[in-house]
Write a protein that holds these residues in place. Structure first.
Motif, PDB file in Angstrom:
ATOM      1  N   HIS A 181      86.809  -8.757  66.720  1.00  0.00           N
ATOM      2  CA  HIS A 181      86.982 -10.047  67.395  1.00  0.00           C
ATOM      3  C   HIS A 181      88.329 -10.134  68.107  1.00  0.00           C
ATOM      4  O   HIS A 181      89.333  -9.633  67.608  1.00  0.00           O
ATOM      5  N   PHE A 182      88.336 -10.788  69.246  1.00  0.00           N
ATOM      6  CA  PHE A 182      89.553 -11.051  70.027  1.00  0.00           C
ATOM      7  C   PHE A 182      90.344  -9.753  70.267  1.00  0.00           C
ATOM      8  O   PHE A 182      91.559  -9.705  70.118  1.00  0.00           O
ATOM      9  N   ALA A 183      89.627  -8.704  70.647  1.00  0.00           N
ATOM     10  CA  ALA A 183      90.231  -7.371  70.752  1.00  0.00           C
ATOM     11  C   ALA A 183      90.877  -7.072  72.100  1.00  0.00           C
ATOM     12  O   ALA A 183      91.684  -6.149  72.193  1.00  0.00           O
ATOM     13  N   ARG A 184      90.545  -7.809  73.119  1.00  0.00           N
ATOM     14  CA  ARG A 184      91.096  -7.499  74.446  1.00  0.00           C
ATOM     15  C   ARG A 184      92.608  -7.680  74.457  1.00  0.00           C
ATOM     16  O   ARG A 184      93.114  -8.719  74.036  1.00  0.00           O
ATOM     17  N   PRO A 185      93.336  -6.679  74.933  1.00  0.00           N
ATOM     18  CA  PRO A 185      94.781  -6.867  75.076  1.00  0.00           C
ATOM     19  C   PRO A 185      95.037  -8.083  75.972  1.00  0.00           C
ATOM     20  O   PRO A 185      94.358  -8.280  76.974  1.00  0.00           O
ATOM     21  N   GLY A 186      95.957  -8.903  75.590  1.00  0.00           N
ATOM     22  CA  GLY A 186      96.225 -10.119  76.342  1.00  0.00           C
ATOM     23  C   GLY A 186      95.582 -11.343  75.727  1.00  0.00           C
ATOM     24  O   GLY A 186      95.967 -12.464  76.045  1.00  0.00           O
ATOM     25  N   ASN A 187      94.584 -11.156  74.830  1.00  0.00           N
ATOM     26  CA  ASN A 187      94.034 -12.311  74.143  1.00  0.00           C
ATOM     27  C   ASN A 187      95.095 -12.795  73.156  1.00  0.00           C
ATOM     28  O   ASN A 187      95.710 -12.003  72.458  1.00  0.00           O
ATOM     29  N   ARG A 188      95.270 -14.089  73.093  1.00  0.00           N
ATOM     30  CA  ARG A 188      96.378 -14.644  72.324  1.00  0.00           C
ATOM     31  C   ARG A 188      95.984 -15.182  70.961  1.00  0.00           C
ATOM     32  O   ARG A 188      96.780 -15.817  70.279  1.00  0.00           O
ATOM     33  N   PHE A 189      94.762 -14.875  70.514  1.00  0.00           N
ATOM     34  CA  PHE A 189      94.319 -15.360  69.204  1.00  0.00           C
ATOM     35  C   PHE A 189      95.226 -14.857  68.082  1.00  0.00           C
ATOM     36  O   PHE A 189      95.731 -15.634  67.276  1.00  0.00           O
ATOM     37  N   TRP A 190      95.421 -13.544  68.017  1.00  0.00           N
ATOM     38  CA  TRP A 190      96.189 -12.962  66.907  1.00  0.00           C
ATOM     39  C   TRP A 190      97.646 -13.425  66.910  1.00  0.00           C
ATOM     40  O   TRP A 190      98.164 -13.807  65.855  1.00  0.00           O
ATOM     41  N   PRO A 191      98.335 -13.443  68.067  1.00  0.00           N
ATOM     42  CA  PRO A 191      99.704 -13.977  68.060  1.00  0.00           C
ATOM     43  C   PRO A 191      99.756 -15.465  67.687  1.00  0.00           C
ATOM     44  O   PRO A 191     100.645 -15.897  66.944  1.00  0.00           O
ATOM     45  N   ALA A 192      98.807 -16.270  68.178  1.00  0.00           N
ATOM     46  CA  ALA A 192      98.806 -17.705  67.859  1.00  0.00           C
ATOM     47  C   ALA A 192      98.539 -17.926  66.373  1.00  0.00           C
ATOM     48  O   ALA A 192      99.148 -18.801  65.743  1.00  0.00           O
ATOM     49  N   ASN A 223      90.864 -22.356  73.931  1.00  0.00           N
ATOM     50  CA  ASN A 223      90.418 -20.970  74.002  1.00  0.00           C
ATOM     51  C   ASN A 223      91.659 -20.084  74.180  1.00  0.00           C
ATOM     52  O   ASN A 223      92.444 -20.311  75.098  1.00  0.00           O
ATOM     53  N   PRO A 224      91.844 -19.056  73.308  1.00  0.00           N
ATOM     54  CA  PRO A 224      93.043 -18.223  73.403  1.00  0.00           C
ATOM     55  C   PRO A 224      92.965 -17.114  74.450  1.00  0.00           C
ATOM     56  O   PRO A 224      93.886 -16.317  74.589  1.00  0.00           O
ATOM     57  N   SER A 225      91.898 -17.056  75.202  1.00  0.00           N
ATOM     58  CA  SER A 225      91.766 -16.035  76.242  1.00  0.00           C
ATOM     59  C   SER A 225      92.935 -16.119  77.213  1.00  0.00           C
ATOM     60  O   SER A 225      93.424 -17.209  77.529  1.00  0.00           O
ATOM     61  N   GLY A 226      93.346 -14.975  77.699  1.00  0.00           N
ATOM     62  CA  GLY A 226      94.386 -14.933  78.719  1.00  0.00           C
ATOM     63  C   GLY A 226      93.966 -15.642  79.996  1.00  0.00           C
ATOM     64  O   GLY A 226      94.802 -15.995  80.819  1.00  0.00           O
ATOM     65  N   LEU A 227      92.665 -15.861  80.178  1.00  0.00           N
ATOM     66  CA  LEU A 227      92.166 -16.572  81.351  1.00  0.00           C
ATOM     67  C   LEU A 227      92.454 -18.079  81.277  1.00  0.00           C
ATOM     68  O   LEU A 227      92.373 -18.769  82.283  1.00  0.00           O
ATOM     69  N   ASN A 228      92.755 -18.574  80.087  1.00  0.00           N
ATOM     70  CA  ASN A 228      93.044 -19.996  79.910  1.00  0.00           C
ATOM     71  C   ASN A 228      94.532 -20.230  80.173  1.00  0.00           C
ATOM     72  O   ASN A 228      95.342 -20.298  79.262  1.00  0.00           O
ATOM     73  N   ALA A 229      94.880 -20.362  81.433  1.00  0.00           N
ATOM     74  CA  ALA A 229      96.281 -20.506  81.842  1.00  0.00           C
ATOM     75  C   ALA A 229      96.857 -21.879  81.501  1.00  0.00           C
ATOM     76  O   ALA A 229      98.066 -22.076  81.570  1.00  0.00           O
ATOM     77  N   HIS A 230      96.016 -22.832  81.114  1.00  0.00           N
ATOM     78  CA  HIS A 230      96.502 -24.175  80.788  1.00  0.00           C
ATOM     79  C   HIS A 230      97.351 -24.174  79.523  1.00  0.00           C
ATOM     80  O   HIS A 230      98.146 -25.080  79.317  1.00  0.00           O
ATOM     81  N   TYR A 231      97.150 -23.183  78.664  1.00  0.00           N
ATOM     82  CA  TYR A 231      97.873 -23.121  77.396  1.00  0.00           C
ATOM     83  C   TYR A 231      98.696 -21.857  77.306  1.00  0.00           C
ATOM     84  O   TYR A 231      98.158 -20.753  77.327  1.00  0.00           O
ATOM     85  N   THR A 232     100.009 -22.031  77.178  1.00  0.00           N
ATOM     86  CA  THR A 232     100.899 -20.899  76.935  1.00  0.00           C
ATOM     87  C   THR A 232     100.773 -20.516  75.463  1.00  0.00           C
ATOM     88  O   THR A 232     100.243 -21.295  74.645  1.00  0.00           O
ATOM     89  N   LEU A 233     101.285 -19.355  75.099  1.00  0.00           N
ATOM     90  CA  LEU A 233     101.245 -18.945  73.694  1.00  0.00           C
ATOM     91  C   LEU A 233     101.959 -19.953  72.791  1.00  0.00           C
ATOM     92  O   LEU A 233     101.411 -20.318  71.742  1.00  0.00           O
ATOM     93  N   PRO A 234     103.139 -20.461  73.142  1.00  0.00           N
ATOM     94  CA  PRO A 234     103.757 -21.471  72.268  1.00  0.00           C
ATOM     95  C   PRO A 234     102.892 -22.730  72.090  1.00  0.00           C
ATOM     96  O   PRO A 234     102.819 -23.283  70.997  1.00  0.00           O
ATOM     97  N   LYS A 235     102.214 -23.161  73.160  1.00  0.00           N
ATOM     98  CA  LYS A 235     101.334 -24.336  73.056  1.00  0.00           C
ATOM     99  C   LYS A 235     100.103 -24.031  72.191  1.00  0.00           C
ATOM    100  O   LYS A 235      99.647 -24.890  71.430  1.00  0.00           O
TER     101      LYS A 235
END
Length: 185
Positions: free
Chosen positions: A42-53, A153-165
């Protein structure tokens, strides 16, 4: 690193849930992306922010890699999806497919009874559960004893939310999930 041909071949593949009894939070993605379907994680694509969040919000003691997803169970966390089949983009899913996925997800949640279901994506939640006016955060809707929370959505395509947000949104859920009464800690 998958080749473009390997990624295309992953279209339609499914990956197993990370789920078990006694979960505090079951995180629910929309559906596996091609990278996840190819890797089986799950959430394996590099750039997906699930694991860091997940880590920055305090849910995990360190940032896990997708191939360490099974370790979440020991922390009372799990992962599933609204729709099981992999696709290049979530917008390839029809509303009917999301509604059908919502029905299957509700049955899965009723069977496993996590304390919280965290759906990662407001549009997917609205479509899957036919809640067109839902907003981010805690929902009035529940599945049995399982409370529902909608996260971005933690996808890198969701530009509305930065990693800190994203981490801040995850941390708000963590505050509710970690308190005995379900309110903020």
């Amino acid at each position: 690193m998958p080749t473009p041909t390997e990624l295309l071949a992953a279209n339609g593949r499914t990956i197993p849930d990370v789920i078990g009894p006694g979960l505090t939070v079951l995180f629910c993605g929309i559906n596996p992306g091609l990278w996840s379907a190819w890797s089986g994680h799950h959430f394996a694509r590099p750039g997906n922010r699930f694991w860091p969040a997940l880590h920055r919000s305090g849910f995990t003691p360190r940032q896990f890699r997708p191939d360490e997803q099974a370790e979440l169970l020991g922390l009372g966390l799990g992962i599933t999806n609204v729709v099981d089949r992999g696709s290049a983009r979530a917008d390839e899913l029809s509303r009917a497919e999301l509604r059908s996925g919502g029905t299957a997800l509700a049955a899965k949640v009723a069977r496993h009874a996590p304390r919280w279901l965290a759906v990662l994506g407001i549009t997917a939640y609205r479509d899957a559960f036919e809640k067109p006016k839902a907003v981010m955060g805690r929902q009035e809707h529940a599945i049995g004893t399982t409370r529902i929370w909608v996260l971005p959505n933690p996808s890198g395509l969701n530009a509305h939310y930065t990693l800190p947000k994203l981490a801040e949104a995850f941390a708000e859920l963590r505050g509710y999930a970690s308190s005995a009464g379900g309110g903020p800690s």
